[in-house]
Motif scaffolding. Structure first.
Motif, mmCIF file in Angstrom:
data_model
loop_
_atom_site.group_PDB
_atom_site.id
_atom_site.type_symbol
_atom_site.label_atom_id
_atom_site.label_comp_id
_atom_site.label_asym_id
_atom_site.label_seq_id
_atom_site.Cartn_x
_atom_site.Cartn_y
_atom_site.Cartn_z
ATOM 1 N N ALA A 1 0.837 -1.207 0.000
ATOM 2 C CA ALA A 1 0.000 0.000 0.000
ATOM 3 C C ALA A 1 0.871 1.256 0.000
ATOM 4 C CB ALA A 1 -0.925 -0.013 1.220
ATOM 5 N N LYS A 2 1.963 1.222 0.726
ATOM 6 C CA LYS A 2 2.870 2.382 0.762
ATOM 7 C C LYS A 2 3.546 2.580 -0.586
ATOM 8 C CE LYS A 2 3.826 2.144 5.740
ATOM 9 N NZ LYS A 2 2.724 1.190 6.030
ATOM 10 N N ALA B 1 -4.246 -2.953 4.668
ATOM 11 C CA ALA B 1 -4.226 -1.494 4.815
ATOM 12 C C ALA B 1 -5.533 -0.871 4.337
ATOM 13 C CB ALA B 1 -3.052 -0.908 4.030
ATOM 14 N N ASP C 1 -3.536 3.365 7.668
ATOM 15 C CA ASP C 1 -2.110 3.471 7.973
ATOM 16 C C ASP C 1 -1.856 3.291 9.474
ATOM 17 O OD1 ASP C 1 0.569 3.806 7.514
ATOM 18 O OD2 ASP C 1 0.487 5.996 7.490
ATOM 19 N N GLU D 1 -1.885 4.070 1.273
ATOM 20 C CA GLU D 1 -1.956 3.559 2.645
ATOM 21 C C GLU D 1 -3.077 4.205 3.459
ATOM 22 O OE1 GLU D 1 0.521 5.201 1.289
ATOM 23 O OE2 GLU D 1 1.662 6.409 2.719
#
Length: 232
Positions: A57-58, A88, A93, A63
């Motif tokens: 996700a990052k 996520a 986050d 995120e």
């Protein structure tokens, strides 16, 4: 019969399943999972089974995005040809701490309750030899891609995973990340020399694409497209 397991198996039935794994952390596994998914010839579902840190996700910059839920389950986030599924999308986050048995169930639930419609499914596994491998073995036949760096420590640790897979009659594709950089006409190997099925170059520019990895078209992706994708 376990309903959750059967539902997860049905979601993966008939699909080309690729598992990107390493017994060693910090070898660039999530970046390579993302670039493989982006390089496949058709749409792919990329499932982040690292339920504690959720690096996928990052990498794609989502995120803080909550996934929608339809009658068919958790709807993946769609970026280019990749459908992303990550815890996520549920917890956003935030960190996740789970005791052992719950990890096993959360991984299966993430698969069972997601809307998976693509022909390719790529799993990004956390480092180590843990529940995630057992979950996949329980649910589907998969093609393992092992990521290491050329360092002796990484190769030694990864060998345990290779031995395990061969005992299970699975032949992994060995990808050596951060193998070399090009200086003029020569290849410089700062971290040692080790030949895998595919050797990826060092590209310091890739760090600029964390959060927008879908826009990266540099040397690492070019080698993945040319040398790794045809092996799948």
């Amino acid at each position: 019969m376990e309903p959750l397991r059967e539902l997860a198996k049905e979601k993966l039935r008939g699909k080309k399943v690729i598992a990107v794994m390493s017994a060693k952390g910090g070898v660039g596994k999530s970046v390579i999972s993302a670039l493989i998914s982006l390089s496949l010839p058709s749409s792919a579902t990329l499932i982040d089974l690292d339920i504690h840190t959720m690096g996928i996700a990052k990498l794609f910059g989502i995120e803080n995005v909550s996934f929608e839920v339809s009658k068919e389950g958790i709807e993946p986030a769609k970026i280019k040809n990749v459908n992303l599924i990550s815890l996520a999308g549920v917890v956003r986050d935030r960190y996740v701490i789970l005791p052992g048995r719950n990890q096993y169930n959360v991984m299966k639930e993430l698969i069972a309750y997601s809307n998976i419609k693509t022909d390719y499914v790529v799993f990004d596994l956390p480092p180590g030899l843990g529940d995630e491998i057992l979950v996949l073995e329980e649910l589907t036949d998969y093609k393992p891609i092992i990521i290491t760096t050329p360092s002796k420590v990484s190769i030694k640790v990864v060998k345990y995973l290779i031995d395990y897979l061969y005992e299970k009659n699975k032949k992994p594709i060995m990808v050596v990340n951060m193998s070399y950089f090009t200086c003029g006409s020569e290849k410089v190997k700062p971290f040692g020399s080790y030949e895998g099925d595919v050797n990826l170059p060092i590209d310091p520019n890739i760090e600029e694409f964390i959060g927008k990895i879908q826009n990266y078209e540099g040397e690492v992706k070019k080698v993945i497209e040319k040398e790794l994708i045809p092996l799948l």
